[in-house]
Design an enzyme around this catalytic site. Structure first.
Site, mmCIF file in Angstrom:
data_model
loop_
_atom_site.group_PDB
_atom_site.id
_atom_site.type_symbol
_atom_site.label_atom_id
_atom_site.label_comp_id
_atom_site.label_asym_id
_atom_site.label_seq_id
_atom_site.Cartn_x
_atom_site.Cartn_y
_atom_site.Cartn_z
ATOM 1 N N HIS A 1 43.412 30.137 35.564
ATOM 2 C CA HIS A 1 42.739 28.898 35.949
ATOM 3 C C HIS A 1 42.689 27.975 34.735
ATOM 4 C CE1 HIS A 1 40.604 31.073 39.477
ATOM 5 N NE2 HIS A 1 41.674 30.418 39.906
ATOM 6 N N GLU B 1 39.561 27.081 32.287
ATOM 7 C CA GLU B 1 38.798 28.164 31.673
ATOM 8 C C GLU B 1 39.324 28.450 30.265
ATOM 9 O OE1 GLU B 1 38.982 31.276 34.630
ATOM 10 O OE2 GLU B 1 38.131 29.964 36.170
ATOM 11 N N ARG C 1 41.805 22.889 37.713
ATOM 12 C CA ARG C 1 41.756 24.343 37.926
ATOM 13 C C ARG C 1 43.112 24.949 38.286
ATOM 14 N NH1 ARG C 1 38.217 28.488 40.393
ATOM 15 N NH2 ARG C 1 39.288 29.522 42.125
ATOM 16 N N ASN D 1 45.042 32.155 41.624
ATOM 17 C CA ASN D 1 44.334 33.407 41.885
ATOM 18 C C ASN D 1 43.939 33.562 43.347
ATOM 19 O OD1 ASN D 1 43.659 35.824 40.505
ATOM 20 N ND2 ASN D 1 41.483 35.341 40.723
ATOM 21 N N HIS E 1 38.767 35.658 32.963
ATOM 22 C CA HIS E 1 38.373 34.384 33.554
ATOM 23 C C HIS E 1 37.064 33.925 32.926
ATOM 24 C CE1 HIS E 1 40.995 34.270 37.326
ATOM 25 N NE2 HIS E 1 41.271 35.455 36.807
ATOM 26 N N GLU F 1 34.848 38.127 33.945
ATOM 27 C CA GLU F 1 34.372 36.743 33.820
ATOM 28 C C GLU F 1 33.573 36.644 32.518
ATOM 29 O OE1 GLU F 1 34.996 34.252 35.807
ATOM 30 O OE2 GLU F 1 35.663 35.130 37.711
#
Length: 444
Positions: free
Chosen positions: A207, A210, A262, A278, A331, A407
Site C-alpha cells: 500500500h 504506508e 493507497r 492487497n 503494513h 500492522e
C-alpha cells in the site's frame, strides 16, 4: 455518489498536468488525461502539482454507538476509513466535509475525538530531511539510507545494489518483474550459504501511503546483512527473500503528487486508476472486504492477479517456495500481528493454534524491546474481513507454514503520517518479530 458523477463530467472538459516518475526515480512532468475526484478526494495544488490536504482531519468515533450512521456515511463515499478495531474507527474527513460530518455526528449525539487536526500540517512535518547531513552520510557510507528519514525508491534500490556489490557472496539482487508503469520490483536474497537452508519471505510497501513499511523492511535488510553476527542463531540456517516495495509506482506517486494514495497506478479505468494490490491475490478473491467499484480504495481489480505487481510477486514466490516456511508482509497502521484467514470471520487454517502461539511470542518480543503492545489474531475478528490478501494466499496456495501480516505503528495518533523519527524504534520492534518467527522456521 451523485457528486462524484458531476465531478466526472466536469473533468471531461479539463486537462490536468500530473507528476510521474521514471523507474530510476527521476521526477518528470507529463500531460495525461484527467482523473475524477471522489467525494473524499483532497484538492490539487496547481503550483507544484502536489495534492493539498489542508484542513482535512482524522477523527475517532466509537463503533458501537455509531454503527448505523457510520455505515451510511461510508457508503456515500464522502469520507474514508483509516483504521478500525473492536471499539473505535478512525475516519479521514476531507476539508470540504469536516463541518457537515461533525454536525451530523453531533445531531445524532455521537461523540468523537480529533486525532489529526490538520492532515497537511502532519504531512509537512513527518519527513523533515537535513540534506547536508544526508549527503555527508552518503559520501561516507556509499549509499543514502540512514533510517532518519523516508527515502525515495531510487535510494532504496541504490541501497540494495550497494549491498550486492559489498557482500557479493552473501547477497543477490534482482527484479521479480515490472510494475504497471514499468518500474522494476526489486528483491534481495540474503543467503545463509547453507544448501539445505529454509526460506523466509518478507515484503513491504504493497500500500503506497504506508511509508513506515518500506523503511522498516530496509532496516531489517540492513540488520540481516550488515549486522549479521547478531543473528548467528538462525542466520546460518535461513535464506531471506525480501521485496521492500511491492508497489513502486504508488510509492513514488505518494512522494511526487498525492501523499495518501493507497493503490497501484494501473490505468485500467479512465477516471479512477489503481487497484488495491492487497485485494488482488488469487485466494478467495472478490469476497468480503473488497469492492468492484473502481473509485473505492478497496477496489479488487478485474480478476485475481489482474495486476502485474501481484502476478510477478506470486510467480516468484511459487518458483522459490520449496522449503519456504516463513512469510511476513508489513503494513501500517494499528499495531497488530494478523493471522490468516482474513477473508471470513469463521475461517481458520488447520494449524491456526501453532501460528497464534508464535504470533503471541512475537508480540511479547516486541513488548520487551519497546513496551509497545501488538494485538494478535485473525484479521476478520480483530479488524474486518478482507479477501484477496497476500497472507491468505501465502498460507492457502503457497502452503507457507508461518504466514503473517504485521500492522506497524501507530494506533491512530499519526496514522499514515508517522513522523520519521519513529522509523528506527518501529523497525526494531519489527526485527524482534522477525527473529521470533525465524526461530520457529528454524525448528520447523
Amino acid at each position: 455518489m451523485g457528486g462524484t458523477r458531476w465531478l466526472m463530467m466536469l473533468c471531461l472538459t479539463a486537462s490536468v498536468a500530473l507528476t510521474s516518475a521514471r523507474p530510476d526515480g527521476d521526477v518528470v512532468k507529463a500531460e495525461v488525461e484527467p482523473e475524477a475526484e471522489s467525494e473524499a478526494s483532497p484538492t490539487q495544488d496547481k503550483e507544484d502539482d502536489k495534492v493539498s490536504y489542508q484542513g482535512a482531519q482524522v477523527i475517532q468515533i466509537d463503533t458501537q454507538t455509531a454503527k448505523d450512521v457510520l455505515d451510511s456515511i461510508l457508503e456515500k463515499g464522502e469520507i474514508e476509513e483509516w483504521g478500525r478495531n473492536k471499539t473505535h474507527v478512525d475516519l479521514y474527513l476531507p476539508s470540504k466535509s469536516t463541518g457537515s460530518i461533525k454536525s451530523l455526528l453531533m445531531s445524532k449525539n455521537i461523540s468523537y475525538s480529533v486525532m489529526i487536526e490538520d492532515v497537511q500540517r502532519a504531512i509537512d512535518v513527518e519527513n523533515v530531511v537535513e540534506t547536508e547531513a544526508e549527503d555527508e552520510f552518503a559520501g561516507r557510507k556509499g549509499h543514502k539510507m540512514n533510517w532518519k528519514s523516508y527515502h525515495s525508491l531510487s535510494d532504496i534500490y541504490g541501497y540494495l545494489d550497494y549491498l550486492a556489490d559489498t557482500y557479493p557472496s552473501q547477497v543477490k539482487v534482482g527484479s521479480v518483474g515490472k510494475s504497471a508503469e514499468g518500474r522494476p520490483i526489486k528483491y534481495i536474497v540474503i543467503s545463509s550459504g547453507n544448501p539445505g537452508a529454509k526460506r523466509f519471505w518478507i515484503d513491504g510497501g504493497i500500500h503506497a501511503r504506508e511509508w513506515i513499511s518500506p523503511a522498516t523492511v530496509t532496516y531489517i535488510i540492513s540488520e540481516l546483512v550488515e549486522n549479521r553476527d547478531s543473528y548467528k542463531d538462525f542466520a546460518s540456517d535461513i535464506d531471506f527473500y525480501v521485496v521492500p516495495v511491492i508497489n513502486p509506482d504508488g510509492y513514488e506517486y505518494t512522494r511526487s503528487s498525492q501523499r495518501l494514495w493507497r493503490k497501484n497506478r494501473s490505468k485500467g479505468n479512465y477516471f479512477c486508476p489503481g487497484v488495491d494490490l492487497n485485494r488482488n491475490w488469487g485466494y478467495n478473491w472478490g469476497g468480503l472486504g473488497t469492492s468492484n467499484e473502481n473509485c473505492r480504495e478497496i477496489y479488487r481489480g478485474t480478476g485475481p492477479f489482474s495486476e502485474p505487481e501481484t502476478r510477478a510477486v506470486s510467480n516468484f514466490i511459487l518458483q522459490n517456495k520449496d522449503n519456504m516456511k516463513g512469510f511476513i508482509t508489513f503494513h501500517s497502521y494499528g499495531q497488530y500481528i494478523l493471522l490468516p484467514y482474513g477473508h471470513n470471520y469463521n475461517s481458520y487454517p488447520p494449524d491456526f493454534k501453532e501460528m497464534e502461539r508464535i504470533g503471541r511470542k512475537a508480540a511479547l518480543a516486541i513488548k520487551s524491546v519497546s513496551g509497545a503492545t501488538y494485538q494478535v489474531g485473525n484479521s476478520a475478528k480483530l479488524l474486518y474481513p478482507a479477501s484477496g490478501g497476500s497472507d491468505d494466499w501465502a498460507k492457502g496456495i503457497a502452503g507457507i507454514k508461518y504466514a503473517y501480516t504485521i500492522e506497524l505503528r501507530d494506533q491512530g495518533t499519526y496514522g499514515f503520517t508517522l513522523p520519521a523519527h519513529y522509523i528506527i524504534p518501529t523497525a526494531q520492534e519489527a526485527m524482534a518479530a522477525v527473529k521470533t518467527v525465524a526461530r520457529a522456521v528454524q525448528e520447523s
